[in-house]
Design a protein around this motif. Sequence first.
Motif, PDB file in Angstrom:
ATOM      1  N   ASN A   1      28.669 -23.268  11.834  1.00  0.00           N
ATOM      2  CA  ASN A   1      29.553 -24.270  11.320  1.00  0.00           C
ATOM      3  C   ASN A   1      29.382 -24.647   9.939  1.00  0.00           C
ATOM      4  N   VAL A   2      28.377 -24.108   9.316  1.00  0.00           N
ATOM      5  CA  VAL A   2      28.294 -24.079   7.676  1.00  0.00           C
ATOM      6  C   VAL A   2      29.423 -23.326   7.231  1.00  0.00           C
TER       7      VAL A   2
ATOM      8  N   CYS B   1      24.592 -14.455  21.548  1.00  0.00           N
ATOM      9  CA  CYS B   1      23.855 -12.991  21.135  1.00  0.00           C
ATOM     10  C   CYS B   1      22.562 -13.344  20.838  1.00  0.00           C
ATOM     11  N   PHE B   2      22.314 -14.505  20.193  1.00  0.00           N
ATOM     12  CA  PHE B   2      21.062 -14.541  19.826  1.00  0.00           C
ATOM     13  C   PHE B   2      20.322 -16.046  20.539  1.00  0.00           C
ATOM     14  N   THR B   3      20.126 -15.688  22.057  1.00  0.00           N
ATOM     15  CA  THR B   3      19.627 -16.623  22.701  1.00  0.00           C
ATOM     16  C   THR B   3      18.192 -17.548  22.392  1.00  0.00           C
ATOM     17  N   ASN B   4      17.420 -16.723  21.547  1.00  0.00           N
ATOM     18  CA  ASN B   4      16.263 -17.288  20.908  1.00  0.00           C
ATOM     19  C   ASN B   4      16.325 -18.261  19.952  1.00  0.00           C
ATOM     20  N   LEU B   5      17.604 -18.215  19.184  1.00  0.00           N
ATOM     21  CA  LEU B   5      17.746 -19.177  18.129  1.00  0.00           C
ATOM     22  C   LEU B   5      18.958 -19.737  18.285  1.00  0.00           C
TER      23      LEU B   5
ATOM     24  N   PRO C   1      35.476 -22.115  18.229  1.00  0.00           N
ATOM     25  CA  PRO C   1      34.497 -22.336  19.572  1.00  0.00           C
ATOM     26  C   PRO C   1      34.307 -21.148  20.201  1.00  0.00           C
ATOM     27  N   ILE C   2      35.026 -19.919  20.217  1.00  0.00           N
ATOM     28  CA  ILE C   2      34.689 -18.796  20.921  1.00  0.00           C
ATOM     29  C   ILE C   2      34.020 -17.742  20.030  1.00  0.00           C
ATOM     30  N   THR C   3      34.366 -18.187  18.958  1.00  0.00           N
ATOM     31  CA  THR C   3      32.932 -17.355  17.675  1.00  0.00           C
ATOM     32  C   THR C   3      31.714 -17.765  17.831  1.00  0.00           C
TER      33      THR C   3
ATOM     34  N   VAL D   1      42.541 -11.142  13.288  1.00  0.00           N
ATOM     35  CA  VAL D   1      41.111 -11.889  13.737  1.00  0.00           C
ATOM     36  C   VAL D   1      40.988 -11.973  15.260  1.00  0.00           C
ATOM     37  N   SER D   2      42.193 -12.471  15.852  1.00  0.00           N
ATOM     38  CA  SER D   2      42.273 -12.619  17.351  1.00  0.00           C
ATOM     39  C   SER D   2      42.132 -11.208  17.946  1.00  0.00           C
ATOM     40  N   ALA D   3      42.511 -10.216  17.364  1.00  0.00           N
ATOM     41  CA  ALA D   3      42.656  -8.886  17.946  1.00  0.00           C
ATOM     42  C   ALA D   3      40.997  -8.284  17.658  1.00  0.00           C
ATOM     43  N   LEU D   4      40.572  -8.933  16.952  1.00  0.00           N
ATOM     44  CA  LEU D   4      39.058  -8.323  16.775  1.00  0.00           C
ATOM     45  C   LEU D   4      38.118  -9.249  17.890  1.00  0.00           C
ATOM     46  N   MET D   5      38.663 -10.495  18.066  1.00  0.00           N
ATOM     47  CA  MET D   5      37.966 -11.178  18.947  1.00  0.00           C
ATOM     48  C   MET D   5      38.107 -10.693  20.431  1.00  0.00           C
TER      49      MET D   5
END
Length: 121
Positions: free
Chosen positions: A41-42, A28-32, A19-21, A78-82
Amino acid sequence: MVLAVGTFLVMFGACYSTPITVNYVTECFTNLPLEVAVTMNVYRQIFGLSLPFFVLHWQAAVGSGWMFGMMAFFCVLVSALMGLLIWKGQVLRQYSLVTDATEDGIKVTNLERTSTLSSSA
């Protein structure tokens, strides 16, 4: 014990990172937002459903301890990257090749509210 800790880290990372990702990329892409959420999700479904196809071969090659340990290490990485995205996300978005609408600096609350309770007393 290592197997249990590895399993815990894998499941914990899978549960809280998705959910965070999705939220971060959607913002980041508020128009889409719908297209971005569907795409994320895919990808999540593809990665989740592909695990049974290679996990048995992976376990046969390295053993259960190493397999779950590597999964736990991947979750920590991945948590460090987040964490990096949370810490420096606004700066990193400035270097994007695609410009999109942003909500940075927009005032979303109105502090000038009138209370019906105070006026009726």
